[in-house]
Design an enzyme around this catalytic site. Structure first.
Site, PDB file in Angstrom:
ATOM      1  N   SER A   1      10.796  -2.892  66.875  1.00 55.97           N
ATOM      2  CA  SER A   1      11.308  -1.699  67.545  1.00 55.97           C
ATOM      3  C   SER A   1      12.812  -1.655  67.351  1.00 55.97           C
ATOM      4  CB  SER A   1      10.965  -1.736  69.034  1.00 55.97           C
ATOM      5  OG  SER A   1      11.617  -0.681  69.719  1.00 55.97           O
TER       6      SER A   1
ATOM      7  N   HIS B   1       9.295   0.722  63.648  1.00 57.98           N
ATOM      8  CA  HIS B   1       8.912   1.511  64.823  1.00 57.98           C
ATOM      9  C   HIS B   1      10.169   2.089  65.456  1.00 57.98           C
ATOM     10  CE1 HIS B   1       6.195   2.545  68.202  1.00 57.98           C
ATOM     11  NE2 HIS B   1       7.273   2.337  68.958  1.00 57.98           N
TER      12      HIS B   1
ATOM     13  N   ASP C   1      11.692   4.324  68.590  1.00 60.89           N
ATOM     14  CA  ASP C   1      11.463   4.844  69.938  1.00 60.89           C
ATOM     15  C   ASP C   1      12.448   5.963  70.235  1.00 60.89           C
ATOM     16  OD1 ASP C   1       9.319   3.181  70.943  1.00 60.89           O
ATOM     17  OD2 ASP C   1      10.731   1.518  70.850  1.00 60.89           O
TER      18      ASP C   1
ATOM     19  N   MET D   1      13.758   8.704  72.856  1.00 60.34           N
ATOM     20  CA  MET D   1      13.759   8.990  74.293  1.00 60.34           C
ATOM     21  C   MET D   1      14.712  10.138  74.590  1.00 60.34           C
ATOM     22  SD  MET D   1      13.960   5.113  75.784  1.00 60.34           S
ATOM     23  CE  MET D   1      13.139   3.754  74.962  1.00 60.34           C
TER      24      MET D   1
ATOM     25  N   HIS E   1       7.774   7.066  67.630  1.00 59.08           N
ATOM     26  CA  HIS E   1       7.163   7.166  68.957  1.00 59.08           C
ATOM     27  C   HIS E   1       8.008   8.102  69.818  1.00 59.08           C
ATOM     28  CE1 HIS E   1       6.132   4.820  72.926  1.00 59.08           C
ATOM     29  NE2 HIS E   1       5.640   6.051  72.927  1.00 59.08           N
TER      30      HIS E   1
ATOM     31  N   MET F   1       8.930   9.664  73.072  1.00 56.52           N
ATOM     32  CA  MET F   1       8.859   9.595  74.533  1.00 56.52           C
ATOM     33  C   MET F   1       9.707  10.734  75.078  1.00 56.52           C
ATOM     34  SD  MET F   1       9.060   5.472  75.112  1.00 56.52           S
ATOM     35  CE  MET F   1       9.915   5.054  73.606  1.00 56.52           C
TER      36      MET F   1
ATOM     37  N   MET G   1       0.397   1.489  75.802  1.00 55.06           N
ATOM     38  CA  MET G   1       1.620   0.934  76.383  1.00 55.06           C
ATOM     39  C   MET G   1       1.254  -0.153  77.395  1.00 55.06           C
ATOM     40  SD  MET G   1       4.100   2.510  74.883  1.00 55.06           S
ATOM     41  CE  MET G   1       5.436   1.883  75.925  1.00 55.06           C
TER      42      MET G   1
ATOM     43  N   ASP H   1       2.434  -1.742  72.609  1.00 56.53           N
ATOM     44  CA  ASP H   1       3.893  -1.720  72.701  1.00 56.53           C
ATOM     45  C   ASP H   1       4.299  -2.083  74.121  1.00 56.53           C
ATOM     46  OD1 ASP H   1       6.609  -1.248  72.543  1.00 56.53           O
ATOM     47  OD2 ASP H   1       6.441   0.889  72.100  1.00 56.53           O
TER      48      ASP H   1
END
Length: 323
Positions: free
Chosen positions: A110, A135, A137, A139, A168, A170, A239, A279
């Protein structure tokens, strides 16, 4: 980027002058000098477009079995780098993810915890450690309290690596940004089921963009929330911590969900090609249990980036995930 050299003990089998040259993320080799029959073998390995799942077959079918182990190990390492960086230019996002299906267990770092002041160096170090995909993330400060990064970082990474990018989201209203993330270079886009009223239109749009579609759910979200979409998605991200923060304690409820999903795959309720990813809190203490529960891809943060050297950490995690 560090140079790759054979061990001194292998000089009798492999004598070479090695120069790396990077053009648009692709590596060329020139200045090779070989002795014995090693030259033709490595030339065959390098010149053909082997898929990632072919590595073991390539090594066994090109005469490697007759060479000393120290030489096989060196060429195996070279081939691993060839496969991770040398994807054909015309490989689509979906094809890049499909090429990883035979590579499980797959450890994905990540990048949220990487050194962003030296992003390209971090990517090269991860590549040299044997990482096969990254990966990311994303946000937004709304769906989750924290802010991270967006399309510019995805686009920057795409310029410096051919590794598949597992993005990913979020974020609230992810449907607003699917096209932008696909155009930035995402190979797989995962959004949260909690962020949408109906996930099916998003899955359809992601597929229409030529990208694989994943769906994620938080520990508190019942697995049944996904029932209507199980036949459409390419990946399910379970998750094991609430989305939005790193360094949280692993929630065992993720193991129950993974076990249920794995059973559904075995009984035909879920397509066998659907990837099960986990994750949150994945480290040397938890990765084995995740694998036993059915996880195939493992998103890891501090268990890689918090270590002095990435390669031993990645190798240990991968070994612990092997059933």
């Amino acid at each position: 980027m560090g140079s790759l050299h054979p061990p001194k003990s292998a000089v009798c089998e492999v004598q070479m002058l090695l120069t790396w040259r990077i053009r648009a993320g692709k590596i060329d080799l020139f200045g090779w000098q070989f002795c014995g029959n090693v030259g033709p073998v490595i030339h065959a390995l390098w010149s053909q477009e082997w898929s990632a799942g072919d590595k073991d077959n390539v090594l066994s079918e090109t005469g490697m079995a007759g060479l000393p182990k120290r030489t096989r190990d060196f060429v195996s390492q070279l081939l691993a780098q060839r496969l991770s960086r040398g994807s054909p230019e015309d490989m689509s996002a979906s094809q890049s993810i499909d090429s990883l299906r035979g590579a499980t267990p797959l450890v994905l770092p990540s990048l949220l915890q990487c050194d962003f002041a030296n992003l390209e160096r971090e990517v090269r170090t991860l590549e040299d450690a044997g990482i096969r995909a990254l990966h990311l993330d994303v946000m937004d400060g709304n769906f989750v309290p924290n802010l991270s990064y967006g399309m510019p970082i995805v686009a920057a990474l795409r310029k410096v690596t051919k590794l598949p990018l597992d993005v990913h989201l979020m974020i609230e209203k992810p449907e607003r940004y699917l096209k932008q993330f696909a155009e930035a270079g995402s190979d797989l886009i995962t959004f949260h089921v909690e962020a949408v009223a109906d996930a099916q239109p998003l899955v359809n749009e992601i597929h229409s963009l030529g990208v694989k579609a994943g769906i994620a759910l938080n520990p508190a979200t019942p697995l049944g929330t996904l029932d209507a979409y199980l036949g459409a998605v390419d990946l399910i991200l379970v998750m094991s911590v609430p989305a939005g923060f790193g360094g949280q304690k692993f929630h065992d409820v993720a193991l129950d969900k993974l076990q249920t999903l794995n059973t559904q795959k075995q009984t035909g309720q879920l397509r066998p090609e659907v990837i099960l990813e986990v994750d949150g809190g994945v480290n040397t203490s938890t990765i084995g249990r995740c694998a036993q529960a059915g996880a195939q891809w493992f998103v890891v943060g501090s268990a890689i980036f918090g270590q002095a050297s990435y390669r031993p950490a990645v190798e240990q995690l991968t070994q612990l995930a092997r059933l």
